[in-house]
Design an enzyme around this catalytic site. Sequence first.
Site, PDB file in Angstrom:
ATOM      1  N   ARG A   1     -64.748   8.652  59.049  1.00  0.00           N
ATOM      2  CA  ARG A   1     -64.442   7.869  57.850  1.00  0.00           C
ATOM      3  C   ARG A   1     -64.466   8.728  56.598  1.00  0.00           C
ATOM      4  NH1 ARG A   1     -66.212   2.541  59.981  1.00  0.00           N
ATOM      5  NH2 ARG A   1     -65.898   0.893  58.455  1.00  0.00           N
TER       6      ARG A   1
ATOM      7  N   ARG B   1     -63.480 -14.000  58.818  1.00  0.00           N
ATOM      8  CA  ARG B   1     -64.071 -13.651  60.128  1.00  0.00           C
ATOM      9  C   ARG B   1     -65.436 -14.314  60.322  1.00  0.00           C
ATOM     10  NH1 ARG B   1     -64.085  -7.454  61.703  1.00  0.00           N
ATOM     11  NH2 ARG B   1     -65.307  -7.235  59.783  1.00  0.00           N
TER      12      ARG B   1
ATOM     13  N   LYS C   1     -58.637  -2.324  64.385  1.00  0.00           N
ATOM     14  CA  LYS C   1     -59.011  -1.150  65.194  1.00  0.00           C
ATOM     15  C   LYS C   1     -59.823  -1.575  66.426  1.00  0.00           C
ATOM     16  CE  LYS C   1     -61.183   0.959  61.752  1.00  0.00           C
ATOM     17  NZ  LYS C   1     -60.937   0.051  60.612  1.00  0.00           N
TER      18      LYS C   1
ATOM     19  N   ARG D   1     -70.637 -11.804  58.860  1.00  0.00           N
ATOM     20  CA  ARG D   1     -71.257 -10.524  58.528  1.00  0.00           C
ATOM     21  C   ARG D   1     -71.476 -10.452  57.022  1.00  0.00           C
ATOM     22  NH1 ARG D   1     -67.870  -5.720  61.414  1.00  0.00           N
ATOM     23  NH2 ARG D   1     -68.301  -4.729  59.408  1.00  0.00           N
TER      24      ARG D   1
ATOM     25  N   ARG E   1     -65.374  -2.087  50.064  1.00  0.00           N
ATOM     26  CA  ARG E   1     -65.017  -1.388  51.305  1.00  0.00           C
ATOM     27  C   ARG E   1     -63.614  -0.798  51.199  1.00  0.00           C
ATOM     28  NH1 ARG E   1     -66.291  -5.871  55.735  1.00  0.00           N
ATOM     29  NH2 ARG E   1     -65.739  -4.281  57.265  1.00  0.00           N
TER      30      ARG E   1
END
Length: 261
Positions: A129, A169, A54, A202, A213
Amino acid sequence: MVEQASSLTGASVSACSESAGGALAQPTAHSVSSVGHAVTPGPILLLGAPGVGKGTQARELMRLWAIPQISTGDLLRANVSQGTELGLAAKEIMQCGNLVPDDLVNRMVAIRLAQPDTLNGFILDGFPRTLPQAHWLDAELAVRPGALPIVAVSLQVDYNLLLRRITGRRNCPVCQRIYNVFLQPPQRDGFCDVDGAALVQRADDTETCFQGRIGNYQSLTAPVIEHYRAQGRFAEVHGDREVAAVAAEVISAVERMRSGA
Ligand code: AMP
């Protein structure tokens, strides 16, 4: 708190937000350029699971239409790092990807949407969300003078690729460049190619947090997709391709929905 949040909401509008996990994070040479200019973009929602791309796609649209990317994840992280009242309330919750209460996030988004750079449109990345957030947004935009209706694009990527994008990531804390240890590693393991800073992961990009998540996404966010699908002006785009190819499809979907075709 509103005042504190207000001073922060502009800070990270165009900063990096959730990327596709590195391989797709940097703009490509043959990025979108020759389509889409004629359209007044209006409010655009980019929907999809964590790691779907996104943020990457939002930045492509932002460049094309010169409208802001509004990433609630970025705005919340800015509040956390600056120690605002909102940041203090959100910090623990965000640690492993749980959702910050709707009223806090809605208030933060309201402040950001009141800024004049949103007049021709904006790209919401990571919001709404939950269904209550979606209902709040619909009501908020309904009373906005001259606002175009929302168009929503849902990006889809296979679960295993999402897992690699998220757990691989790594971010440069200095220039914000995003890498992926599996898909787009830096030249020197653990360090940024641009400025040599040590890359960071992160806290919510671990596999354990990813499972949570995705669980939140399925139970709380998937109904948001159905909400916008049912309203029309909704498109689905496969995100497991080059950035430019995905962006071209997202843009043509937005143009099609804006032209009412
Ligand atoms: P993101 O960068 O979009 O992955 O967001 C990072 C974290 O910020 C999420 O895991 C949530 O804890 C929080 N967050 C971001 N957007 C929202 C939202 N719309 N509602 C609730 N929490 C959010």
